[in-house]
Design a protein around this motif. Structure first.
Motif, mmCIF file in Angstrom:
data_model
loop_
_atom_site.group_PDB
_atom_site.id
_atom_site.type_symbol
_atom_site.label_atom_id
_atom_site.label_comp_id
_atom_site.label_asym_id
_atom_site.label_seq_id
_atom_site.Cartn_x
_atom_site.Cartn_y
_atom_site.Cartn_z
ATOM 1 N N SER A 1 -11.598 12.715 44.856
ATOM 2 C CA SER A 1 -12.575 11.681 44.522
ATOM 3 C C SER A 1 -12.334 11.182 43.105
ATOM 4 O O SER A 1 -12.379 11.964 42.147
ATOM 5 N N ILE A 2 -12.049 9.878 42.961
ATOM 6 C CA ILE A 2 -11.769 9.273 41.656
ATOM 7 C C ILE A 2 -12.814 8.186 41.385
ATOM 8 O O ILE A 2 -13.047 7.321 42.245
ATOM 9 N N PRO A 3 -13.461 8.177 40.209
ATOM 10 C CA PRO A 3 -14.496 7.171 39.936
ATOM 11 C C PRO A 3 -13.947 5.742 39.999
ATOM 12 O O PRO A 3 -12.817 5.475 39.577
ATOM 13 N N LEU A 4 -14.750 4.846 40.537
ATOM 14 C CA LEU A 4 -14.441 3.421 40.434
ATOM 15 C C LEU A 4 -14.831 2.945 39.045
ATOM 16 O O LEU A 4 -15.758 3.490 38.425
ATOM 17 N N ALA A 5 -14.161 1.926 38.569
ATOM 18 C CA ALA A 5 -14.479 1.373 37.248
ATOM 19 C C ALA A 5 -15.933 0.905 37.246
ATOM 20 O O ALA A 5 -16.308 0.022 38.026
ATOM 21 N N SER A 6 -16.771 1.510 36.405
ATOM 22 C CA SER A 6 -18.206 1.220 36.415
ATOM 23 C C SER A 6 -18.503 -0.215 36.012
ATOM 24 O O SER A 6 -19.544 -0.765 36.366
ATOM 25 N N SER A 7 -17.587 -0.840 35.262
ATOM 26 C CA SER A 7 -17.812 -2.216 34.834
ATOM 27 C C SER A 7 -17.620 -3.208 35.978
ATOM 28 O O SER A 7 -18.026 -4.367 35.871
ATOM 29 N N GLU A 8 -17.007 -2.774 37.081
ATOM 30 C CA GLU A 8 -16.699 -3.680 38.182
ATOM 31 C C GLU A 8 -17.653 -3.557 39.363
ATOM 32 O O GLU A 8 -17.924 -4.529 40.057
ATOM 33 N N LEU A 9 -18.145 -2.353 39.619
ATOM 34 C CA LEU A 9 -19.030 -2.148 40.767
ATOM 35 C C LEU A 9 -20.319 -1.497 40.293
ATOM 36 O O LEU A 9 -20.287 -0.452 39.643
ATOM 37 N N GLU A 10 -21.439 -2.129 40.638
ATOM 38 C CA GLU A 10 -22.727 -1.579 40.236
ATOM 39 C C GLU A 10 -22.949 -0.214 40.874
ATOM 40 O O GLU A 10 -22.388 0.102 41.927
ATOM 41 N N ALA A 11 -23.769 0.594 40.203
ATOM 42 C CA ALA A 11 -24.101 1.898 40.767
ATOM 43 C C ALA A 11 -24.840 1.703 42.084
ATOM 44 O O ALA A 11 -25.525 0.707 42.297
ATOM 45 N N ALA A 12 -24.686 2.671 42.970
ATOM 46 C CA ALA A 12 -25.358 2.596 44.266
ATOM 47 C C ALA A 12 -26.790 3.084 44.111
ATOM 48 O O ALA A 12 -27.013 4.254 43.797
ATOM 49 N N ARG A 13 -27.730 2.188 44.334
ATOM 50 C CA ARG A 13 -29.140 2.599 44.300
ATOM 51 C C ARG A 13 -29.480 3.249 45.633
ATOM 52 O O ARG A 13 -29.228 2.692 46.695
ATOM 53 N N ILE A 14 -30.025 4.443 45.577
ATOM 54 C CA ILE A 14 -30.460 5.123 46.787
ATOM 55 C C ILE A 14 -31.986 5.132 46.776
ATOM 56 O O ILE A 14 -32.608 5.564 45.800
ATOM 57 N N ASP A 15 -32.579 4.594 47.821
ATOM 58 C CA ASP A 15 -34.028 4.426 47.893
ATOM 59 C C ASP A 15 -34.629 5.280 48.991
ATOM 60 O O ASP A 15 -34.132 5.307 50.125
ATOM 61 N N LEU A 16 -35.695 5.973 48.643
ATOM 62 C CA LEU A 16 -36.538 6.703 49.589
ATOM 63 C C LEU A 16 -37.738 5.806 49.859
ATOM 64 O O LEU A 16 -38.538 5.550 48.952
ATOM 65 N N CYS A 17 -37.861 5.300 51.090
ATOM 66 C CA CYS A 17 -38.776 4.194 51.364
ATOM 67 C C CYS A 17 -39.801 4.524 52.433
ATOM 68 O O CYS A 17 -39.559 5.331 53.333
ATOM 69 N N VAL A 18 -40.942 3.826 52.346
ATOM 70 C CA VAL A 18 -41.981 3.888 53.375
ATOM 71 C C VAL A 18 -42.501 2.474 53.617
ATOM 72 O O VAL A 18 -42.265 1.562 52.814
ATOM 73 N N TYR A 19 -43.205 2.310 54.718
ATOM 74 C CA TYR A 19 -43.828 1.023 55.031
ATOM 75 C C TYR A 19 -45.185 0.958 54.333
ATOM 76 O O TYR A 19 -46.007 1.876 54.448
ATOM 77 N N ARG A 20 -45.418 -0.120 53.599
ATOM 78 C CA ARG A 20 -46.603 -0.233 52.745
ATOM 79 C C ARG A 20 -47.909 -0.117 53.523
ATOM 80 O O ARG A 20 -48.891 0.458 53.033
ATOM 81 N N HIS A 21 -47.964 -0.647 54.731
ATOM 82 C CA HIS A 21 -49.236 -0.814 55.441
ATOM 83 C C HIS A 21 -49.517 0.288 56.459
ATOM 84 O O HIS A 21 -50.317 0.083 57.372
ATOM 85 N N ARG A 22 -48.879 1.449 56.308
ATOM 86 C CA ARG A 22 -49.110 2.527 57.267
ATOM 87 C C ARG A 22 -49.616 3.769 56.548
ATOM 88 O O ARG A 22 -49.036 4.207 55.552
ATOM 89 N N GLN A 23 -50.699 4.346 57.063
ATOM 90 C CA GLN A 23 -51.217 5.583 56.495
ATOM 91 C C GLN A 23 -50.236 6.713 56.762
ATOM 92 O O GLN A 23 -49.639 6.801 57.841
ATOM 93 N N ARG A 24 -50.065 7.588 55.787
ATOM 94 C CA ARG A 24 -49.080 8.652 55.913
ATOM 95 C C ARG A 24 -49.756 9.988 56.222
ATOM 96 O O ARG A 24 -50.780 10.334 55.637
ATOM 97 N N SER A 25 -49.162 10.732 57.128
ATOM 98 C CA SER A 25 -49.679 12.046 57.504
ATOM 99 C C SER A 25 -49.286 13.086 56.458
ATOM 100 O O SER A 25 -48.438 12.835 55.581
ATOM 101 N N PHE A 26 -49.857 14.275 56.605
ATOM 102 C CA PHE A 26 -49.469 15.370 55.720
ATOM 103 C C PHE A 26 -47.971 15.645 55.829
ATOM 104 O O PHE A 26 -47.289 15.855 54.824
#
Length: 303
Positions: free
Chosen positions: A257-282
């Motif tokens: 594994s070799i790093p890509l040039a950071s100036s050329e490719l943006e970092a990968a944003r990893i998102d943990l997501c939920v739907y805004r309008h749904r109540q969440r269980s325990f």
């Protein structure tokens, strides 16, 4: 009024497209399912299924009911989970739609910990692209989404986020292994193994390449991470992935594994997501909390 039993029976038939298979799955006689479907057709005033030599097919009315049945049954299940929460039973099911690249390094160890802490919880896991994850969250097919490069939406809320840098990944002995970092120009000169354009990493790569005046033409295009890694392990080409997706293979010396040039490719944003309008269980809240904590401890990440 449509009964919950009839809806469950019809939903099973719609999924199996076979009365016999649906009956086996529900552990009842096929005639019991037929009676419930006949009752539904009478109540709705329209045929729902058509029987043919190749099994069951849904009519237009049946397709509409099938889509609604899935949402209704999942909503009923969530209500049951909330009631169980009130009783302190700590039971339930969590449905997750995730990018395949997060499974080995993030999702699997977190869910293993969840299973030890809450043994009565169960999990459904789907491997999807970012766009498919958004649809699943909106439809109620998923409680949690976890993916890279997810577009922003008003109704999809990032519960937690982190950034990971993508690397070029290849077999030992590949010419690029001698580099300290890999530029897009260097990458374009080699055989590439990439997902299709529906995936965020591909979109980010194409945008960066366009900005640099480069054309990236993958030799192999596949959404399957296992297929990508198998091709790279056999020296077929170069992958573009976050290091955690290939950590085991790199530790074993099977991939580099070799790093890509950071100036050329943006970092990968990893998102943990939920739907805004749904109540969440325990169960969903507990899973979100552990996944958010795991995101904070990922190597090579920032927030």
């Amino acid at each position: 009024m449509i009964s919950g039993r009839a809806l469950r029976y019809f939903d099973t038939v719609a999924r199996c497209r076979s009365l016999r298979q649906a009956a086996a799955q529900l552990h009842i006689a096929p005639t019991a399912i037929s009676r419930q479907i006949d009752l539904l057709e009478h109540q709705l005033g329209a045929p729902l299924i058509e029987r043919g030599p190749n099994g069951i097919s849904l009519t237009a009315a049946g397709e509409l009911l099938a889509a609604q049945a899935q949402r209704t049954l999942r909503d009923l299940e969530r209500v049951q989970e909330h009631i169980a929460d009130l009783k302190g039973l700590r039971t339930g099911r969590v449905s997750l739609q995730v990018a395949e690249g997060v499974v080995a390094g993030l999702l699997a160890p977190t869910l293993a910990k969840m299973g030890q802490r809450y043994p009565h919880l169960s999990f459904d896991i789907g491997i999807v692209s970012a766009s498919q994850m958004v649809l699943a969250l909106r439809r109620g097919d998923a409680d949690i989404g976890l993916t890279f490069f997810m577009p922003r939406h008003d109704d999809i809320v990032p519960f937690a986020s982190a950034e990971l840098h993508h690397h070029a990944v290849m077999a030992p002995g590949h010419p690029l292994t001698a580099a300290s970092e890999v530029s897009l120009h260097s990458l374009a000169a080699h055989r590439l193994i990439l997902p299709d354009e529906s995936y965020g990493v591909r979109q980010a790569l194409e945008h960066a390449a366009h900005q640099a005046g480069i054309v990236l033409a993958p030799t192999f295009r596949t959404a399957s991470l296992e297929t990508q890694k198998a091709l790279a392990l056999n020296g077929a080409g170069v992958l573009v992935l976050p290091p955690m997706a290939v950590a085991r293979e790199c530790q074993l010396g099977q991939l580099v594994s070799i790093p890509l040039a950071s100036s050329e490719l943006e970092a990968a944003r990893i998102d943990l997501c939920v739907y805004r309008h749904r109540q969440r269980s325990f169960a969903t809240e507990a899973c979100l909390s552990l996944l958010a904590s795991a995101l904070q401890t990922l190597p090579d990440s920032s927030f």
